[in-house]
Design an enzyme around this catalytic site. Sequence first.
Site, PDB file in Angstrom:
ATOM      1  N   GLU A  74       0.842  -1.193   0.000  1.00  9.23           N
ATOM      2  CA  GLU A  74       0.000   0.000   0.000  1.00  9.23           C
ATOM      3  C   GLU A  74       0.883   1.252   0.000  1.00  9.23           C
ATOM      4  OE1 GLU A  74      -3.087  -0.267   3.037  1.00  9.23           O
ATOM      5  OE2 GLU A  74      -3.176  -2.413   2.625  1.00  9.23           O
TER       6      GLU A  74
ATOM      7  N   ARG B 268      24.931  -8.943  -0.153  1.00 12.87           N
ATOM      8  CA  ARG B 268      24.155 -10.152   0.154  1.00 12.87           C
ATOM      9  C   ARG B 268      22.934  -9.824   0.999  1.00 12.87           C
ATOM     10  NH1 ARG B 268      29.160 -13.119   2.767  1.00 12.87           N
ATOM     11  NH2 ARG B 268      29.240 -11.024   3.607  1.00 12.87           N
TER      12      ARG B 268
ATOM     13  N   VAL C 299       8.723   2.720  14.841  1.00 15.54           N
ATOM     14  CA  VAL C 299       7.924   2.435  16.032  1.00 15.54           C
ATOM     15  C   VAL C 299       7.372   1.002  15.981  1.00 15.54           C
ATOM     16  CG1 VAL C 299       6.024   3.638  14.892  1.00 15.54           C
ATOM     17  CG2 VAL C 299       5.857   3.220  17.302  1.00 15.54           C
TER      18      VAL C 299
ATOM     19  N   CYS D  63      -1.222  -7.208   6.714  1.00 17.70           N
ATOM     20  CA  CYS D  63      -0.703  -8.510   6.291  1.00 17.70           C
ATOM     21  C   CYS D  63       0.429  -9.105   7.116  1.00 17.70           C
ATOM     22  CB  CYS D  63      -0.276  -8.428   4.834  1.00 17.70           C
ATOM     23  SG  CYS D  63      -1.710  -8.194   3.780  1.00 17.70           S
ATOM     24  N   PHE D  64       1.436  -8.318   7.464  1.00 20.58           N
ATOM     25  CA  PHE D  64       2.619  -8.929   8.088  1.00 20.58           C
ATOM     26  C   PHE D  64       2.245  -9.753   9.322  1.00 20.58           C
ATOM     27  CE2 PHE D  64       6.161  -5.838   6.498  1.00 20.58           C
ATOM     28  CZ  PHE D  64       6.015  -6.354   5.242  1.00 20.58           C
TER      29      PHE D  64
ATOM     30  N   PHE E 147      -0.896   3.247   8.988  1.00 18.85           N
ATOM     31  CA  PHE E 147       0.197   2.333   9.346  1.00 18.85           C
ATOM     32  C   PHE E 147       1.484   2.639   8.600  1.00 18.85           C
ATOM     33  CE2 PHE E 147       1.045  -0.872   6.033  1.00 18.85           C
ATOM     34  CZ  PHE E 147      -0.019  -0.691   5.161  1.00 18.85           C
ATOM     35  N   LYS E 148       1.396   3.463   7.542  1.00 22.46           N
ATOM     36  CA  LYS E 148       2.573   3.967   6.834  1.00 22.46           C
ATOM     37  C   LYS E 148       2.118   5.168   6.029  1.00 22.46           C
ATOM     38  CE  LYS E 148       3.665   1.631   2.935  1.00 22.46           C
ATOM     39  NZ  LYS E 148       3.820   0.568   1.923  1.00 22.46           N
TER      40      LYS E 148
HETATM   41  N1  LIG Z   1      -3.696  -5.010   1.460  1.00 23.20           N
HETATM   42  C1  LIG Z   1      -2.581  -5.350   0.837  1.00 23.20           C
HETATM   43  O1  LIG Z   1      -1.667  -4.548   0.673  1.00 23.20           O
HETATM   44  C2  LIG Z   1      -2.407  -6.742   0.289  1.00 23.20           C
HETATM   45  C3  LIG Z   1      -3.308  -7.757   0.563  1.00 23.20           C
HETATM   46  N2  LIG Z   1      -3.100  -9.027   0.070  1.00 23.20           N
HETATM   47  C4  LIG Z   1      -4.083 -10.091   0.299  1.00 23.20           C
HETATM   48  O2  LIG Z   1      -5.172  -9.852  -0.606  1.00 23.20           O
HETATM   49  C5  LIG Z   1      -6.426 -10.219  -0.004  1.00 23.20           C
HETATM   50  C6  LIG Z   1      -7.365  -9.029   0.002  1.00 23.20           C
HETATM   51  O3  LIG Z   1      -6.809  -8.018   0.817  1.00 23.20           O
HETATM   52  P1  LIG Z   1      -7.417  -6.541   0.865  1.00 23.20           P
HETATM   53  O4  LIG Z   1      -7.748  -6.099  -0.510  1.00 23.20           O
HETATM   54  O5  LIG Z   1      -6.482  -5.739   1.689  1.00 23.20           O
HETATM   55  O6  LIG Z   1      -8.771  -6.804   1.673  1.00 23.20           O
HETATM   56  P2  LIG Z   1      -9.989  -5.799   1.892  1.00 23.20           P
HETATM   57  O7  LIG Z   1     -10.582  -6.131   3.197  1.00 23.20           O
HETATM   58  O8  LIG Z   1      -9.554  -4.388   1.630  1.00 23.20           O
HETATM   59  O9  LIG Z   1     -11.027  -6.162   0.714  1.00 23.20           O
HETATM   60  C7  LIG Z   1     -11.677  -7.389   0.603  1.00 23.20           C
HETATM   61  C8  LIG Z   1     -13.085  -7.131   0.069  1.00 23.20           C
HETATM   62  O10 LIG Z   1     -13.695  -8.386  -0.220  1.00 23.20           O
HETATM   63  C9  LIG Z   1     -15.088  -8.243   0.014  1.00 23.20           C
HETATM   64  N3  LIG Z   1     -15.705  -9.575   0.104  1.00 23.20           N
HETATM   65  C10 LIG Z   1     -15.483 -10.548   1.027  1.00 23.20           C
HETATM   66  N4  LIG Z   1     -16.190 -11.648   0.731  1.00 23.20           N
HETATM   67  C11 LIG Z   1     -16.888 -11.370  -0.405  1.00 23.20           C
HETATM   68  C12 LIG Z   1     -17.784 -12.110  -1.209  1.00 23.20           C
HETATM   69  N5  LIG Z   1     -18.111 -13.375  -0.922  1.00 23.20           N
HETATM   70  N6  LIG Z   1     -18.332 -11.509  -2.285  1.00 23.20           N
HETATM   71  C13 LIG Z   1     -18.016 -10.232  -2.606  1.00 23.20           C
HETATM   72  N7  LIG Z   1     -17.154  -9.485  -1.884  1.00 23.20           N
HETATM   73  C14 LIG Z   1     -16.590 -10.046  -0.806  1.00 23.20           C
HETATM   74  C15 LIG Z   1     -15.166  -7.437   1.286  1.00 23.20           C
HETATM   75  O11 LIG Z   1     -16.430  -6.798   1.420  1.00 23.20           O
HETATM   76  C16 LIG Z   1     -14.010  -6.435   1.065  1.00 23.20           C
HETATM   77  O12 LIG Z   1     -14.465  -5.211   0.506  1.00 23.20           O
HETATM   78  C17 LIG Z   1      -6.066 -10.740   1.395  1.00 23.20           C
HETATM   79  O13 LIG Z   1      -5.923 -12.127   1.318  1.00 23.20           O
HETATM   80  C18 LIG Z   1      -4.722 -10.101   1.680  1.00 23.20           C
HETATM   81  O14 LIG Z   1      -3.964 -10.889   2.572  1.00 23.20           O
HETATM   82  C19 LIG Z   1      -2.057  -9.302  -0.741  1.00 23.20           C
HETATM   83  C20 LIG Z   1      -1.148  -8.327  -1.064  1.00 23.20           C
HETATM   84  C21 LIG Z   1      -1.252  -6.965  -0.592  1.00 23.20           C
HETATM   85  O1  LIG Z   2       0.824  -9.117   1.546  1.00 15.65           O
HETATM   86  C1  LIG Z   2       0.650  -7.939   1.652  1.00 15.65           C
HETATM   87  O2  LIG Z   2      -0.372  -7.426   2.037  1.00 15.65           O
HETATM   88  C2  LIG Z   2       1.749  -6.938   1.339  1.00 15.65           C
HETATM   89  O3  LIG Z   2       2.409  -6.676   2.602  1.00 15.65           O
HETATM   90  C3  LIG Z   2       3.458  -5.719   2.538  1.00 15.65           C
HETATM   91  O4  LIG Z   2       2.951  -4.439   2.082  1.00 15.65           O
HETATM   92  P1  LIG Z   2       2.275  -3.360   3.072  1.00 15.65           P
HETATM   93  O5  LIG Z   2       1.863  -4.026   4.337  1.00 15.65           O
HETATM   94  O6  LIG Z   2       1.232  -2.670   2.269  1.00 15.65           O
HETATM   95  O7  LIG Z   2       3.394  -2.265   3.378  1.00 15.65           O
HETATM   96  P2  LIG Z   2       4.979  -2.336   3.646  1.00 15.65           P
HETATM   97  O8  LIG Z   2       5.621  -1.295   2.826  1.00 15.65           O
HETATM   98  O9  LIG Z   2       5.513  -3.695   3.542  1.00 15.65           O
HETATM   99  O10 LIG Z   2       5.083  -1.840   5.162  1.00 15.65           O
HETATM  100  C4  LIG Z   2       4.581  -2.621   6.244  1.00 15.65           C
HETATM  101  C5  LIG Z   2       4.956  -1.969   7.575  1.00 15.65           C
HETATM  102  O11 LIG Z   2       6.359  -2.021   7.804  1.00 15.65           O
HETATM  103  C6  LIG Z   2       6.853  -0.731   8.129  1.00 15.65           C
HETATM  104  N1  LIG Z   2       8.249  -0.628   7.654  1.00 15.65           N
HETATM  105  C7  LIG Z   2       8.567  -0.898   6.361  1.00 15.65           C
HETATM  106  C8  LIG Z   2       9.866  -0.841   5.934  1.00 15.65           C
HETATM  107  C9  LIG Z   2      10.885  -0.504   6.832  1.00 15.65           C
HETATM  108  O12 LIG Z   2      12.100  -0.442   6.502  1.00 15.65           O
HETATM  109  N2  LIG Z   2      10.539  -0.239   8.121  1.00 15.65           N
HETATM  110  C10 LIG Z   2       9.244  -0.289   8.559  1.00 15.65           C
HETATM  111  O13 LIG Z   2       8.983  -0.061   9.750  1.00 15.65           O
HETATM  112  C11 LIG Z   2       5.899   0.224   7.426  1.00 15.65           C
HETATM  113  O14 LIG Z   2       5.935   1.507   7.992  1.00 15.65           O
HETATM  114  C12 LIG Z   2       4.580  -0.490   7.657  1.00 15.65           C
HETATM  115  O15 LIG Z   2       4.070  -0.207   8.931  1.00 15.65           O
HETATM  116  C13 LIG Z   2       4.500  -6.196   1.515  1.00 15.65           C
HETATM  117  O16 LIG Z   2       5.509  -5.182   1.384  1.00 15.65           O
HETATM  118  C14 LIG Z   2       3.870  -6.451   0.159  1.00 15.65           C
HETATM  119  O17 LIG Z   2       4.851  -6.967  -0.755  1.00 15.65           O
HETATM  120  C15 LIG Z   2       2.738  -7.478   0.328  1.00 15.65           C
HETATM  121  O18 LIG Z   2       2.080  -7.680  -0.914  1.00 15.65           O
END
Ligand SMILES: NC(=O)C1=CN([C@@H]2O[C@H](COP(=O)(O)OP(=O)(O)OC[C@H]3O[C@@H](n4cnc5c(N)ncnc54)[C@H](O)[C@@H]3O)[C@@H](O)[C@H]2O)C=CC1
Ligand SMILES: O=C(O)[C@H]1O[C@H](OP(=O)(O)OP(=O)(O)OC[C@H]2O[C@@H](n3ccc(=O)[nH]c3=O)[C@H](O)[C@@H]2O)[C@H](O)[C@@H](O)[C@@H]1O
Length: 548
Positions: free
Chosen positions: A257, A328, A338, A344-345, A406-407
């Site tokens: 994000e 490396r 902080v 996700c993490f 969160f960031k």
């Molecule tokens: N937020 C991120 O930066 C990242 C998230 N992910 C993964 O991607 C997935 C989605 O994450 P987000 O987009 O952050 O979640 P989110 O909570 O922002 O969005 C999920 C959406 O799915 C909808 N939903 C749930 N069940 C449904 C259904 N049966 N039919 C229609 N809509 C439905 C919810 O209402 C919600 O709006 C998670 O598994 C997360 O771990 C992967 C990479 C980055």
């Molecule tokens: O699976 C996911 O949802 C995603 O989770 C993270 O992405 P995100 O959580 O959006 O943001 P990050 O940039 O990874 O930051 C996570 C947290 O770590 C903190 N952070 C990051 C980097 C750093 O050097 N120090 C630090 O404290 C950030 O401020 C933030 O609170 C991963 O970076 C993505 O590759 C992954 O797709």
Amino acid sequence: MAQRISSINSLSAVCEATGADVTEVAKAVGLDSRIGAKFLQASVGFGGSCFQKDILNLVYICECLNLPEVAAYWQQNIFEFDYLVLNFTSIAKMVIKRICCIGAGYVGGPTCSVMALKCPDIIITVVDKSKERIMQWNSEKLPIYEPGLDDVVKTCRGRNLFFSTDIETAIIEADLIFISVNTPAKSFGIGKGRAADLKYVEGAARMIAKVATGDKVVVEKSTVPVRAAESILKILRANNKPGVSYQILSNPEFLAEGTAIDDLINADRVLIGGEDTPEGQAAIEKLCWAANAFLAQRISSINSLSAVCEATGADVTEVAKAVGLDSRIGAKFLQASVGFGGSCFQKDILNLVYICECLNLPEVAAYWQQVIDMNEYQKSRFSGKVIEALFNTVTDKRIALLGFAFKKNTGDTRESPAIHVSKTLLDEGAKLHIYDPKVDHKQIMYDLTHACVTDDPEKVKNSVSIHDDPYSATSGTHAIVLCTEWDEFVSLDYEKIYDGMMKPAYIFDGRKILDHSQLLKIGFHVETIGKRLCRPLVNRIWGSPYQI
Ligand SMILES: NC(=O)C1=CN([C@@H]2O[C@H](COP(=O)(O)OP(=O)(O)OC[C@H]3O[C@@H](n4cnc5c(N)ncnc54)[C@H](O)[C@@H]3O)[C@@H](O)[C@H]2O)C=CC1
Ligand SMILES: O=C(O)[C@H]1O[C@H](OP(=O)(O)OP(=O)(O)OC[C@H]2O[C@@H](n3ccc(=O)[nH]c3=O)[C@H](O)[C@@H]2O)[C@H](O)[C@@H](O)[C@@H]1O
């Protein structure tokens, strides 16, 4: 480096237990430019004259410095012996004309918007069961803030990008369906708080099974535990109808994000796993976790060293710079803070820990649990530092909190360290004045009055004021606590802010972004992460020989 070896070795145990291939996992994790490909060779364990001795020495020093949490964190590297599968399944030579994405969240929304931008001939419909979310996607104010997203949506919406609550029609019309729904930790039952709750993924699969009428490619984009694709397939095939066939692919998303548009356009890697190699699919599913675990571990590692730096007078920024110069290891994701937040993490690592426990791999579970424990310690340590510096009491003191997301560059507050810091300060009786450029006021109040944070929401409401600008938030306060690294905080007029504050005026920089020497010159008492700027408080021991 020793930690990288222990980490990949720990995952080798998980791979053996789940049928994934650790070499594929290492290859794909290494493609993430923030992690790098070196020193990811799983082995019988690391040896040599240095790694073990140096880590044991670090553990010993941490114990002497009275930093038991940091010592325990690094000790795990000794205990612990001690996914690129680019599987381009030919999608039955299907021509994809229409795509449906179930889930219009932080992943589904931006991913489909960029896909629509890059593939103007494909019609993409993003559906969600939340009417409010879809309404926002169709309005001028999108439900999420992401730099560059507004322009992409403006270009494509109504052309080949649509947002809808009509899930059934979108599924029927689509050739390819992304499942991009949330996979939070379970909130009750077995594995509560740790195991992934797959009810939304299952719900989406059942909806597809119910309404699909032709051949569909179903792509699992949500982060799911190993073998979830198998469950989706089981549901789809068990409800099969004549004339309907399914292919299931795994395509985990790695966007972060705040940088989602750039991550999508210039991705380090795109992984697609298909059914024809079960090991490949298992490795792909494991990947999002593995990469997140490595990334979070880098932050916990540098945060653990920030505690050592504060205790010894070193500067963690210099340490990170020097460590990152080693090709490396690499320089990215070594910013002490902080604590890490985000949706996700924490959830992915807790899920990994839970699975390791279920697989009877307690050493591996304990190894990864330390990454979470260190993060909790860092958040508590920072909040504790604020209270200690303010003469060990913040009761009725006005404290400005700058940043709640969160960031930077996101309005997302999920697992934000600011919530932890606010809770601690509120529990101690502080009055908070909060400002964040992108988080809605309602969201801040929702987070702080949630049952996980307080059992007295009315008291919180009376103790929290939310502001529209940083100057009103800081006016008349005893201290500023900076929790998010928004660029605008760097260039605020701190002389003006200082003049409007109670004296002595304190500033706690939880992101190490401010010009500390300038702030000290203005008259602030400044504290930050991983660097000692103020003299440590001396505990007076009456009658001690040192006082004579
Ligand atoms: N937020 C991120 O930066 C990242 C998230 N992910 C993964 O991607 C997935 C989605 O994450 P987000 O987009 O952050 O979640 P989110 O909570 O922002 O969005 C999920 C959406 O799915 C909808 N939903 C749930 N069940 C449904 C259904 N049966 N039919 C229609 N809509 C439905 C919810 O209402 C919600 O709006 C998670 O598994 C997360 O771990 C992967 C990479 C980055
Ligand atoms: O699976 C996911 O949802 C995603 O989770 C993270 O992405 P995100 O959580 O959006 O943001 P990050 O940039 O990874 O930051 C996570 C947290 O770590 C903190 N952070 C990051 C980097 C750093 O050097 N120090 C630090 O404290 C950030 O401020 C933030 O609170 C991963 O970076 C993505 O590759 C992954 O797709």
